[in-house]
Design a protein around this motif. Structure first.
Motif, PDB file in Angstrom:
ATOM      1  N   LEU A  29       0.828  -1.206   0.000  1.00  0.00           N
ATOM      2  CA  LEU A  29       0.000   0.000   0.000  1.00  0.00           C
ATOM      3  C   LEU A  29       0.861   1.254   0.000  1.00  0.00           C
ATOM      4  CD1 LEU A  29      -2.791  -1.036   2.529  1.00  0.00           C
ATOM      5  CD2 LEU A  29      -2.860  -1.087   0.030  1.00  0.00           C
ATOM      6  N   ILE A  30       0.320   2.296  -0.611  1.00  0.00           N
ATOM      7  CA  ILE A  30       0.988   3.593  -0.711  1.00  0.00           C
ATOM      8  C   ILE A  30       0.271   4.571   0.221  1.00  0.00           C
ATOM      9  CG2 ILE A  30       1.604   5.497  -2.271  1.00  0.00           C
ATOM     10  CD1 ILE A  30       2.915   2.855  -3.058  1.00  0.00           C
ATOM     11  N   GLU A  31       1.039   5.265   1.064  1.00  0.00           N
ATOM     12  CA  GLU A  31       0.440   6.252   1.956  1.00  0.00           C
ATOM     13  C   GLU A  31       0.192   7.550   1.198  1.00  0.00           C
ATOM     14  OE1 GLU A  31       1.546   9.035   5.748  1.00  0.00           O
ATOM     15  OE2 GLU A  31       2.163   6.929   5.904  1.00  0.00           O
ATOM     16  N   THR A  32      -1.028   8.050   1.317  1.00  0.00           N
ATOM     17  CA  THR A  32      -1.404   9.348   0.766  1.00  0.00           C
ATOM     18  C   THR A  32      -2.062  10.142   1.896  1.00  0.00           C
ATOM     19  OG1 THR A  32      -3.587   8.572   0.059  1.00  0.00           O
ATOM     20  CG2 THR A  32      -1.795   8.410  -1.552  1.00  0.00           C
ATOM     21  N   GLN A  33      -2.375  11.379   1.613  1.00  0.00           N
ATOM     22  CA  GLN A  33      -3.041  12.227   2.594  1.00  0.00           C
ATOM     23  C   GLN A  33      -4.366  12.663   1.990  1.00  0.00           C
ATOM     24  OE1 GLN A  33      -1.924  12.890   5.613  1.00  0.00           O
ATOM     25  NE2 GLN A  33      -3.043  14.652   6.293  1.00  0.00           N
ATOM     26  N   LYS A  34      -5.472  12.272   2.624  1.00  0.00           N
ATOM     27  CA  LYS A  34      -6.799  12.676   2.166  1.00  0.00           C
ATOM     28  C   LYS A  34      -7.644  13.008   3.379  1.00  0.00           C
ATOM     29  CE  LYS A  34      -6.768   9.637  -1.865  1.00  0.00           C
ATOM     30  NZ  LYS A  34      -7.487   8.618  -2.604  1.00  0.00           N
TER      31      LYS A  34
END
Length: 191
Positions: A29-34
């Protein structure tokens, strides 16, 4: 230094959320900011997120409804509005079983790869006999209203129709009529 992405409403759970992150980084998984939270994605699809609240911290699975949940740890935090999302709540770091959490995460990833997802429901546009009467007597108002996106039209319709009394509908209409005519959405000042 890389900015730390943490959604912790009360700043009580830094160590616990970091521990959850240490489990998640073992996956693809790739960490993003939402929405102010760390959200973990696969092929730009939301798989899970983590965050802290007043009395607990949590990992939530966007399509958690498809997880087997053999350990019965997942809950639907909002039965009325949530169809797919499921939360796993913790109140201490020692409650986190790393192997079990990883098992759930890997299952969520596999479910995404299989294409298991809740499709958003299309909601019908509310009807307003009150506004229809206004539009029938004022074509400029009707044209101005129709120039709004369906989302903004819906906000106006719901604003009028949630009024229980006719006099409240009239008061609300008097407030929104100049907004409609000048192209200002009901909630634009908050966006």
């Amino acid at each position: 230094m890389k900015e730390k992405h943490t959604w912790d409403k009360v700043h009580n759970w830094d160590e616990e959320l970091d521990f959850l992150k240490s489990i998640i980084v073992k996956t693809e998984l790739i960490e993003t900011q939402k929405w102010g939270a760390p959200v973990y994605t696969l092929n730009n699809k939301n798989i899970l997120a983590i965050g802290g609240f007043k009395n607990f911290f949590t990992i939530w699975f966007y399509n958690g409804v498809f997880l087997k949940d053999d350990s019965k740890v997942l809950i639907n935090a909002n039965e009325e509005n949530t169809r797919g999302l499921r939360q796993w709540r913790f109140t201490s770091k020692k409650e986190i079983d790393e192997k079990l959490v990883l098992k759930y995460i890997l299952e969520a990833i596999e479910n995404e790869k299989k294409g298991l997802a809740i499709k958003p429901q299309k909601k019908e546009m509310p009807k307003s006999d009150f506004l229809e009467k206004q539009f029938n007597s004022d074509s400029d108002l009707k044209n101005a209203f129709e120039s709004f996106s369906p989302y903004k039209q819906k906000e106006f319709l719901e604003y009028i129709e949630t009024a229980k009394q006719e006099k409240t509908k009239v008061t609300r209409f008097e407030k929104i009529k100049p907004m409609i005519l000048t192209g200002v959405g009901l909630n634009d000042k908050y966006r």
